[in-house]
Motif scaffolding. Structure first.
Motif, PDB file in Angstrom:
ATOM      1  N   LEU A 114      39.264  -8.724   2.648  1.00 20.21           N
ATOM      2  CA  LEU A 114      39.564  -9.920   3.422  1.00 20.21           C
ATOM      3  C   LEU A 114      38.510 -10.133   4.509  1.00 20.21           C
ATOM      4  CD1 LEU A 114      41.517 -12.241   3.934  1.00 20.21           C
ATOM      5  CD2 LEU A 114      42.893 -10.692   5.341  1.00 20.21           C
ATOM      6  N   ALA A 115      38.066  -9.056   5.141  1.00 21.66           N
ATOM      7  CA  ALA A 115      37.040  -9.178   6.188  1.00 21.66           C
ATOM      8  C   ALA A 115      35.719  -9.676   5.619  1.00 21.66           C
ATOM      9  CB  ALA A 115      36.838  -7.832   6.876  1.00 21.66           C
ATOM     10  N   ALA A 116      35.438  -9.342   4.360  1.00 24.49           N
ATOM     11  CA  ALA A 116      34.183  -9.768   3.734  1.00 24.49           C
ATOM     12  C   ALA A 116      34.094 -11.284   3.601  1.00 24.49           C
ATOM     13  CB  ALA A 116      34.030  -9.112   2.367  1.00 24.49           C
ATOM     14  N   GLU A 117      35.229 -11.952   3.561  1.00 29.29           N
ATOM     15  CA  GLU A 117      35.216 -13.406   3.405  1.00 29.29           C
ATOM     16  C   GLU A 117      34.580 -14.096   4.605  1.00 29.29           C
ATOM     17  OE1 GLU A 117      39.122 -14.754   2.494  1.00 29.29           O
ATOM     18  OE2 GLU A 117      39.274 -13.578   0.636  1.00 29.29           O
ATOM     19  N   THR A 118      34.630 -13.466   5.768  1.00 31.33           N
ATOM     20  CA  THR A 118      33.985 -14.021   6.959  1.00 31.33           C
ATOM     21  C   THR A 118      32.911 -13.068   7.484  1.00 31.33           C
ATOM     22  OG1 THR A 118      35.887 -13.150   8.208  1.00 31.33           O
ATOM     23  CG2 THR A 118      35.869 -15.507   7.721  1.00 31.33           C
ATOM     24  N   ASN A 119      32.487 -12.142   6.653  1.00 35.72           N
ATOM     25  CA  ASN A 119      31.379 -11.227   6.947  1.00 35.72           C
ATOM     26  C   ASN A 119      31.596 -10.436   8.228  1.00 35.72           C
ATOM     27  OD1 ASN A 119      28.970 -10.126   5.990  1.00 35.72           O
ATOM     28  ND2 ASN A 119      27.732 -11.379   7.369  1.00 35.72           N
ATOM     29  N   LYS A 120      32.824  -9.999   8.442  1.00 28.27           N
ATOM     30  CA  LYS A 120      33.130  -9.160   9.597  1.00 28.27           C
ATOM     31  C   LYS A 120      32.642  -7.734   9.364  1.00 28.27           C
ATOM     32  CE  LYS A 120      37.400 -11.446  11.151  1.00 28.27           C
ATOM     33  NZ  LYS A 120      37.368 -12.614  10.248  1.00 28.27           N
ATOM     34  N   ARG A 121      32.245  -7.086  10.429  1.00 33.91           N
ATOM     35  CA  ARG A 121      32.025  -5.651  10.382  1.00 33.91           C
ATOM     36  C   ARG A 121      33.381  -4.948  10.275  1.00 33.91           C
ATOM     37  NH1 ARG A 121      27.614  -3.035  14.386  1.00 33.91           N
ATOM     38  NH2 ARG A 121      25.799  -4.325  13.894  1.00 33.91           N
ATOM     39  N   VAL A 122      33.383  -3.772   9.683  1.00 35.20           N
ATOM     40  CA  VAL A 122      34.609  -2.989   9.621  1.00 35.20           C
ATOM     41  C   VAL A 122      34.306  -1.526   9.912  1.00 35.20           C
ATOM     42  CG1 VAL A 122      35.827  -4.506   7.990  1.00 35.20           C
ATOM     43  CG2 VAL A 122      34.396  -2.645   7.118  1.00 35.20           C
ATOM     44  N   THR A 123      35.233  -0.889  10.592  1.00 29.43           N
ATOM     45  CA  THR A 123      35.302   0.567  10.669  1.00 29.43           C
ATOM     46  C   THR A 123      36.653   0.958  10.111  1.00 29.43           C
ATOM     47  OG1 THR A 123      33.881   0.707  12.628  1.00 29.43           O
ATOM     48  CG2 THR A 123      35.310   2.588  12.172  1.00 29.43           C
ATOM     49  N   LEU A 124      36.650   1.799   9.096  1.00 37.86           N
ATOM     50  CA  LEU A 124      37.876   2.157   8.399  1.00 37.86           C
ATOM     51  C   LEU A 124      38.029   3.671   8.389  1.00 37.86           C
ATOM     52  CD1 LEU A 124      37.440  -0.194   5.291  1.00 37.86           C
ATOM     53  CD2 LEU A 124      38.736  -0.671   7.386  1.00 37.86           C
ATOM     54  N   GLU A 125      39.103   4.152   8.998  1.00 44.78           N
ATOM     55  CA  GLU A 125      39.448   5.573   8.923  1.00 44.78           C
ATOM     56  C   GLU A 125      40.709   5.649   8.088  1.00 44.78           C
ATOM     57  OE1 GLU A 125      41.329   8.728   9.219  1.00 44.78           O
ATOM     58  OE2 GLU A 125      41.586   8.392  11.367  1.00 44.78           O
ATOM     59  N   LEU A 126      40.552   6.142   6.841  1.00 45.34           N
ATOM     60  CA  LEU A 126      41.593   5.979   5.825  1.00 45.34           C
ATOM     61  C   LEU A 126      42.228   7.317   5.445  1.00 45.34           C
ATOM     62  CD1 LEU A 126      39.705   3.295   3.707  1.00 45.34           C
ATOM     63  CD2 LEU A 126      41.245   2.965   5.661  1.00 45.34           C
ATOM     64  N   GLY A 127      42.794   7.371   4.264  1.00 43.38           N
ATOM     65  CA  GLY A 127      43.594   8.516   3.865  1.00 43.38           C
ATOM     66  C   GLY A 127      42.798   9.786   3.676  1.00 43.38           C
ATOM     67  N   GLY A 128      43.511  10.882   3.651  1.00 39.39           N
ATOM     68  CA  GLY A 128      42.909  12.179   3.396  1.00 39.39           C
ATOM     69  C   GLY A 128      43.796  13.021   2.503  1.00 39.39           C
ATOM     70  N   GLN A 129      43.172  13.955   1.791  1.00 36.01           N
ATOM     71  CA  GLN A 129      43.918  14.936   0.987  1.00 36.01           C
ATOM     72  C   GLN A 129      43.136  16.232   1.130  1.00 36.01           C
ATOM     73  OE1 GLN A 129      44.717  16.959  -1.531  1.00 36.01           O
ATOM     74  NE2 GLN A 129      46.765  16.347  -2.109  1.00 36.01           N
ATOM     75  N   CYS A 130      43.240  16.804   2.341  1.00 41.35           N
ATOM     76  CA  CYS A 130      42.231  17.748   2.816  1.00 41.35           C
ATOM     77  C   CYS A 130      42.465  19.164   2.289  1.00 41.35           C
ATOM     78  CB  CYS A 130      42.216  17.750   4.328  1.00 41.35           C
ATOM     79  SG  CYS A 130      41.960  16.097   5.028  1.00 41.35           S
ATOM     80  N   PRO A 131      41.404  19.782   1.733  1.00 39.80           N
ATOM     81  CA  PRO A 131      41.519  21.119   1.171  1.00 39.80           C
ATOM     82  C   PRO A 131      41.124  22.202   2.171  1.00 39.80           C
ATOM     83  CG  PRO A 131      39.423  20.174   0.537  1.00 39.80           C
ATOM     84  CD  PRO A 131      40.114  19.151   1.409  1.00 39.80           C
ATOM     85  N   ALA A 132      41.728  23.369   2.004  1.00 36.42           N
ATOM     86  CA  ALA A 132      41.320  24.577   2.719  1.00 36.42           C
ATOM     87  C   ALA A 132      40.982  25.646   1.696  1.00 36.42           C
ATOM     88  CB  ALA A 132      42.425  25.060   3.651  1.00 36.42           C
ATOM     89  N   ILE A 133      39.849  26.316   1.896  1.00 35.89           N
ATOM     90  CA  ILE A 133      39.420  27.402   1.012  1.00 35.89           C
ATOM     91  C   ILE A 133      39.522  28.712   1.787  1.00 35.89           C
ATOM     92  CG2 ILE A 133      37.467  28.395  -0.238  1.00 35.89           C
ATOM     93  CD1 ILE A 133      36.522  25.552  -0.808  1.00 35.89           C
TER      94      ILE A 133
END
Length: 484
Positions: free
Chosen positions: A242-261
């Motif tokens: 949706l932001a691309a329609e008006t060429n907005k900048r975006v910062t997106l901090e999204l989902g995680g599925q974080c592993p530990a070894i």
């Protein structure tokens, strides 16, 4: 502003509390008891337009405000947050469920973040390349973008909002903020503090609402120059389109599925407490929690037993009660994912080492409590090892060698954070370099630091928050050629 069942809180637009155009309100409940806490105004696209235009009007003066003054105001808000930390923390515990000590700590850490951004803003610099041309000079400066839309989730509503607001305001942008519908009360308290600190009207606006329509109205509005969002990957993808329609900048901090070894030579006296703490903090409701663990086969049984023992030792209850480690999940929708992942693992032959069910009876009836759960002998096909749980459920599986562990850890569409435990720093460092994640912790797990960038790779996000790099997300470079 305290959470009371008789209160109805308006929108903060243009430096004033104003009712929603719809005249409707949203109920906010305590997830530990189901009790009504308060009502907040239900904004719609008319309120979105009003807030954006207030921010646009304020931007003309705010961008010309000296950075030192912007930093001074931001530090004033940080001081007010520390003054009100107990009150805001209590509100946060009531609307989110997190234990009070951790809620107050979020408020104080967020105040520190505002101070950090204020100080970093004073260190911003332009540049003048040394061209050696006798009659030409070039100046490269950074300027604010304009109006920023900041959309925060429920799980850390203060910190995740101020990651955006603190960076945006000190760099000269104005903001329209939308908190999650589950946790709006603590954010509205923040709005009051920005007014008390002396921010000009319209520099920060806060509008509340339910469903995706209000957020889409803000993202699709033609005036804002940027959208900063923390939330699910699916929602982030919709926002980017949706932001691309008006060429907005975006910062997106999204989902995680974080592993530990956990390698064969890991110190389990260090690893197990760190993993238990980070898997179940905030009842598992945060994006860079430990969701899945891969353990060297020769240490596997020992880790499973010790981890399960640690999980069983955690106390669940209302966040205002002393000694509580886990509060409730924020609502039934979030609860359903934990139950779904446990049911899927059981059906596929996993072993439930501890937990695995909803907590019932006193004091849990009426709330959304799920037992701290460890799913042992998990396989890659199970949802617990592939999907974000966002609850107190963790999967664990054995591995044979480090190459296999890294391959399993990287076999994910997510790449937010990862964790490695090994006494051999050469081994640990090489694994850390191979892991596809925006942040990697080695032999310890703690909160991400304000002074370093935070964000994900792959489908875990776009851009970075915190640190000086976080400020760059809210600035545009301009090159000026000066003919002499």
């Amino acid at each position: 502003m305290t959470a009371t069942a008789t209160a109805t809180h308006d929108l903060w637009i243009g430096g004033e509390w104003v009712p929603a155009a719809s005249g409707r309100a949203i109920a906010v409940h305590d997830p530990a008891t189901g009790a009504l806490l308060a009502h907040v105004a239900e904004g719609d696209e008319r309120d979105a337009d009003r807030a954006v235009r207030a921010a646009a009007d304020a931007y003309r003066g705010w961008r010309r405000t000296p950075v030192a003054r912007r930093a001074e105001l931001q530090q004033a808000v940080a001081a007010l947050m520390r003054r009100d930390a107990e009150e805001i923390g209590r509100t946060l515990t009531l609307e989110l469920g997190r234990p009070l000590g951790a809620a107050v700590a979020e408020v104080r850490r967020s105040a520190d973040l505002l101070d950090y951004f204020a100080q970093e803003g004073l260190r911003l610099r332009g540049e003048m390349p040394l061209l050696g041309e006798p009659d030409e000079r070039v100046l490269v400066v950074q300027e604010p973008l304009g109006v920023v839309v900041a959309i925060a989730p429920f799980n850390y509503p203060i910190t995740l909002l101020l990651m955006k607001v603190g960076a945006a305001l000190v760099t000269g942008n104005t903001v329209v903020a939308k908190p999650a519908q589950d946790t709006p009360l603590s954010t509205l308290h923040l709005a009051r503090l920005f007014g008390e600190a002396g921010y000009p009207a319209g520099v920060l606006n806060v509008i509340t609402g339910s469903g995706p329509e209000l957020g889409e109205a803000l993202v699709g509005h033609p005036v804002p120059a940027k959208v900063a969002f923390t939330g699910s990957t699916a929602a982030g993808i919709r926002i980017r389109r949706l932001a691309a329609e008006t060429n907005k900048r975006v910062t997106l901090e999204l989902g995680g599925q974080c592993p530990a070894i956990v390698c064969a030579d890991a110190d389990l006296d260090v690893a197990v407490p760190a993993l238990v703490r980070h898997a179940y903090a905030n009842s598992g409701q945060f994006c860079y929690r430990v969701n899945r663990m891969y353990v060297a086969r020769e240490r596997y049984d020992e880790l499973v037993d010790r981890f399960a023992e640690g999980a069983r030792g955690l106390r669940a209850g209302h966040g205002l009660e002393p000694g509580v480690d886990l509060g409730p999940l924020v609502g039934e929708r979030i609860m359903a994912t934990s139950a779904e992942h446990v049911a899927d693992a059981r059906a596929r032959g996993a072993r439930i080492a501890c937990g695995g069910e909803r907590l019932t009876g006193e004091p849990f009836d009426g709330g959304c409590f799920f037992a701290p759960t460890l799913i042992a002998d998990a396989t890659p096909a199970m949802k617990i090892m592939r999907e974000e749980t966002f609850g107190p459920v963790v999967g664990v599986a054995p591995f044979g060698d480090c190459e296999e562990a890294v391959a399993l850890a990287n076999d994910s569409r997510y790449g937010l954070a990862a964790y490695v435990f090994s006494r051999n720093l050469r081994t640990a460092w090489r694994i850390a370099e191979e892991l596809e994640a925006g942040s990697v912790w080695v032999n310890d797990i703690h909160r991400s630091l304000h002074s370093v960038p935070f964000g994900g790779v792959k489908q875990s996000g776009l851009g970075r928050e915190k640190s000086r790099h976080g400020l760059d997300e809210y600035l545009e470079h301009k090159t000026m050629y000066l003919g002499l």
